[in-house]
Design an enzyme around this catalytic site. Structure first.
Site, mmCIF file in Angstrom:
data_model
loop_
_atom_site.group_PDB
_atom_site.id
_atom_site.type_symbol
_atom_site.label_atom_id
_atom_site.label_comp_id
_atom_site.label_asym_id
_atom_site.label_seq_id
_atom_site.Cartn_x
_atom_site.Cartn_y
_atom_site.Cartn_z
ATOM 1 N N ARG A 61 -6.501 -6.788 -10.882
ATOM 2 C CA ARG A 61 -7.253 -7.976 -11.304
ATOM 3 C C ARG A 61 -8.659 -7.577 -11.684
ATOM 4 O O ARG A 61 -9.045 -6.416 -11.570
ATOM 5 C CB ARG A 61 -7.312 -8.981 -10.151
ATOM 6 C CG ARG A 61 -7.891 -8.373 -8.877
ATOM 7 C CD ARG A 61 -8.188 -9.389 -7.808
ATOM 8 N NE ARG A 61 -8.481 -8.798 -6.513
ATOM 9 C CZ ARG A 61 -9.645 -8.269 -6.163
ATOM 10 N NH1 ARG A 61 -10.642 -8.233 -7.040
ATOM 11 N NH2 ARG A 61 -9.835 -7.761 -4.962
ATOM 12 N N ASN A 105 -6.430 -2.465 -7.342
ATOM 13 C CA ASN A 105 -6.577 -3.910 -7.467
ATOM 14 C C ASN A 105 -6.156 -4.326 -8.871
ATOM 15 O O ASN A 105 -6.757 -3.897 -9.856
ATOM 16 C CB ASN A 105 -8.021 -4.337 -7.200
ATOM 17 C CG ASN A 105 -8.395 -4.155 -5.741
ATOM 18 O OD1 ASN A 105 -7.717 -4.658 -4.859
ATOM 19 N ND2 ASN A 105 -9.465 -3.425 -5.488
ATOM 20 N N LYS A 113 -3.537 1.539 8.854
ATOM 21 C CA LYS A 113 -3.756 0.462 7.884
ATOM 22 C C LYS A 113 -2.508 -0.387 7.712
ATOM 23 O O LYS A 113 -1.391 0.123 7.745
ATOM 24 C CB LYS A 113 -4.137 1.040 6.510
ATOM 25 C CG LYS A 113 -5.431 1.810 6.462
ATOM 26 C CD LYS A 113 -5.688 2.267 5.039
ATOM 27 C CE LYS A 113 -6.997 3.022 4.903
ATOM 28 N NZ LYS A 113 -7.241 3.434 3.507
ATOM 29 N N VAL A 125 -14.956 -8.434 -8.390
ATOM 30 C CA VAL A 125 -16.225 -9.147 -8.226
ATOM 31 C C VAL A 125 -17.347 -8.384 -8.929
ATOM 32 O O VAL A 125 -18.219 -8.966 -9.577
ATOM 33 C CB VAL A 125 -16.555 -9.305 -6.724
ATOM 34 C CG1 VAL A 125 -17.950 -9.912 -6.537
ATOM 35 C CG2 VAL A 125 -15.509 -10.147 -6.023
ATOM 36 N N HIS A 178 -17.186 5.306 -1.441
ATOM 37 C CA HIS A 178 -16.132 4.469 -2.022
ATOM 38 C C HIS A 178 -16.377 4.402 -3.533
ATOM 39 O O HIS A 178 -17.342 3.789 -3.983
ATOM 40 C CB HIS A 178 -16.175 3.067 -1.410
ATOM 41 C CG HIS A 178 -15.050 2.182 -1.841
ATOM 42 N ND1 HIS A 178 -14.307 1.437 -0.956
ATOM 43 C CD2 HIS A 178 -14.521 1.924 -3.061
ATOM 44 C CE1 HIS A 178 -13.384 0.754 -1.614
ATOM 45 N NE2 HIS A 178 -13.516 1.034 -2.901
ATOM 46 N N LYS A 197 0.805 -1.219 0.000
ATOM 47 C CA LYS A 197 0.000 0.000 0.000
ATOM 48 C C LYS A 197 0.844 1.277 0.000
ATOM 49 O O LYS A 197 0.475 2.272 -0.618
ATOM 50 C CB LYS A 197 -0.950 -0.009 1.206
ATOM 51 C CG LYS A 197 -1.918 -1.187 1.218
ATOM 52 C CD LYS A 197 -2.806 -1.193 -0.015
ATOM 53 C CE LYS A 197 -3.872 -2.267 0.062
ATOM 54 N NZ LYS A 197 -3.368 -3.628 -0.031
ATOM 55 N N GLY A 205 -10.200 -5.281 4.916
ATOM 56 C CA GLY A 205 -10.542 -4.676 6.194
ATOM 57 C C GLY A 205 -9.697 -5.155 7.363
ATOM 58 O O GLY A 205 -9.843 -4.654 8.483
ATOM 59 N N HIS A 249 -15.809 -3.216 5.948
ATOM 60 C CA HIS A 249 -14.953 -2.943 4.792
ATOM 61 C C HIS A 249 -15.162 -3.936 3.652
ATOM 62 O O HIS A 249 -14.375 -3.956 2.711
ATOM 63 C CB HIS A 249 -13.477 -2.914 5.194
ATOM 64 C CG HIS A 249 -13.173 -1.952 6.310
ATOM 65 N ND1 HIS A 249 -13.173 -0.584 6.129
ATOM 66 C CD2 HIS A 249 -12.881 -2.161 7.619
ATOM 67 C CE1 HIS A 249 -12.886 0.004 7.290
ATOM 68 N NE2 HIS A 249 -12.717 -0.925 8.202
#
Length: 448
Positions: free
Chosen positions: A291, A289, A158, A294, A208, A116, A165, A235
């Site tokens: 990839r 991300n 984080k 979902v 978000h 991150k 999360g 999250h």
């Protein structure tokens, strides 16, 4: 183009890739654990290979087993789906060493975005707006207090290697910072084997927002608008929609261009998602991300593109089938994640499906690997389906979602379907006026 692709995943995403392969005239290979012998993705693929026992560690996460399956079947490429090894740079490198194509970005990009702090530094250098916070990892409580005082409370701690999360704690003031800091480090070490954490400003009522990007690996990239994923619990995303009800056309084009330019500069290949917190008209980068997501079907619905098909084409060295000027939003789409869980505890509910009926009709898509008589194994994620609707506008999409939820039958296990039916009666959901904290507060109020 590839002759045969192995899908290194299970459930609905494995079916999604198999369908794209079949439309492209490519043979598909399903892999499965002994617990998934009767799974739908095994039934629908052209070939299948058992790669181990029920434990993910010894089956779906076994890199040697997956490479052996490719060698046995002659598969030239692997599509990772999402989860499992989809963002594992070591796996991508191992495939390269065995002359197997990974349908996704290069290992270096997965590695950069997987940490991150490195991701944030990279994006900042590429002109992507970021949340105010520490310049890197924070090593002790004293440093944490200094950083927090500079950016102002509340702050969020984080894990640098985090996700889902885990390793995330909020501190409202200096009194709570020490406990939050130590807890986040402990959770990060337990979950990811890496205790390193960083600190960011904690926004009060953000949404978000994620931008779908796609690159050809040769310096050209596009964006496919945004998805609003603000309805979350711990999250974890619960409902996603596109376009975002709070985003203007000008904001979309501005942040979309920034994101497309960023991934083009680094030569990114395939699908990726750049995620932001959005508050008071400003975007703040949180992670990328590397990839397929979902929630990719809502983007497919409003743009009329097949993202998996494009992933396969780019991995095979072919160009994308569209340019930025070809992409125009058509209508509105919403996805809800159907989990085999008991509300309000959200505890997993594996078991046998005694009756299953998928909803249909105009603008309704059900991505699921369920069938009547199927036994949901207790070893994997509780996601059992995604209900996606598309309408001319948000109101029509909401009406279709309500109707489709009423048609959906999943008997034998508890699911989250009743939760969505209840949410569709809430004025804030109907108006689109919700933030990432809305669902947690709603659940606390209704299930106290």
């Amino acid at each position: 183009m590839f002759d045969k692709i192995l899908i290194a995943n299970r459930g609905e995403i494995a079916l999604r890739v198999i369908r794209a392969c079949r439309e492209m005239g490519i043979a598909s290979v399903a892999v499965h654990s002994t617990a998934d012998t009767d799974a739908m993705h095994v039934r629908m693929a052209d070939e299948s290979v058992c790669i181990g026992p029920p434990s993910s560690t010894n089956s779906y996460l076994s890199m040697p087993a997956l490479i052996s399956a490719c060698e046995i079947t002659g598969a030239q490429a692997i599509h990772p789906g999402y989860g499992f090894l989809s963002e594992n740079a070591g796996f991508v490198q191992m495939l390269e060493d065995h002359d197997i194509t990974f349908i996704g970005p290069r290992a270096e990009h997965i590695r950069i975005m997987g940490d991150k702090i490195t991701a944030k530094d990279t994006m900042k250098a590429l002109g992507v707006p970021c949340v105010p916070g520490s310049e890197g990892g924070v090593n002790d409580v004293d440093e944490a207090k200094r950083v927090a005082a500079e950016i102002g409370y509340p702050v969020i701690i984080k894990a640098t290697a985090g996700g889902g999360g885990r390793g995330m704690k909020v501190a409202e003031n200096e009194t709570g910072l020490e406990v939050a800091f130590r807890t986040a480090r402990s959770e990060a070490k337990a979950a990811f084997g890496n205790p390193d954490v960083y600190i960011e400003k904690y926004l009060q009522r953000p949404r978000h927002i994620e931008i779908q990007v796609f690159g050809d690996g040769k310096g050209r990239a596009v964006h496919l608008g945004e998805r609003d994923c603000s309805l979350q619990r711990r999250h974890q995303k619960v409902l996603e929609e596109a376009p975002g009800p709070s985003i203007t056309a000008e904001q979309r084009e501005r942040i979309g261009a920034v994101c497309a330019n960023a991934v083009a500069k680094i030569g990114y290949a395939g699908a990726g998602t750049i995620e932001f917190l959005f508050e008071d008209g400003e975007f703040y980068f949180i992670e990328m991300n590397t990839r397929l997501q979902v929630e990719h079907p809502v983007t497919e619905a409003i743009f009329g593109v097949d993202l998996v098909r494009q992933q396969i084409r780019v991995a095979a060295g072919l160009p994308m089938e569209f340019q930025q000027e070809d992409l125009a939003i058509n209508g509105h789409s919403i996805e809800v994640r159907i989990n085999a869980e008991k509300v309000p505890s959200f505890s997993p509910c594996p078991g046998k499906i005694t009756q299953y009926h998928a909803p249909g009709g105009l603008g309704v898509r059900m991505d699921s690997a369920l069938y009547q008589g199927y036994s949901i194994p207790p070893y994997y994620d509780s996601l059992i389906g995604k209900l996606i609707v598309h309408g001319r506008d948000r109101n029509e999409a909401l009406a279709r979602l309500s109707r489709a939820l009423g048609e959906l039958i999943v008997d034998g296990v508890d699911t989250t379907v009743p939760l969505f039916s209840a949410l569709l009666e809430e004025p804030d959901i109907l108006s689109g006026d919700y933030s990432i904290h809305w669902l947690e507060r709603w659940l606390a109020k209704h299930y106290a």
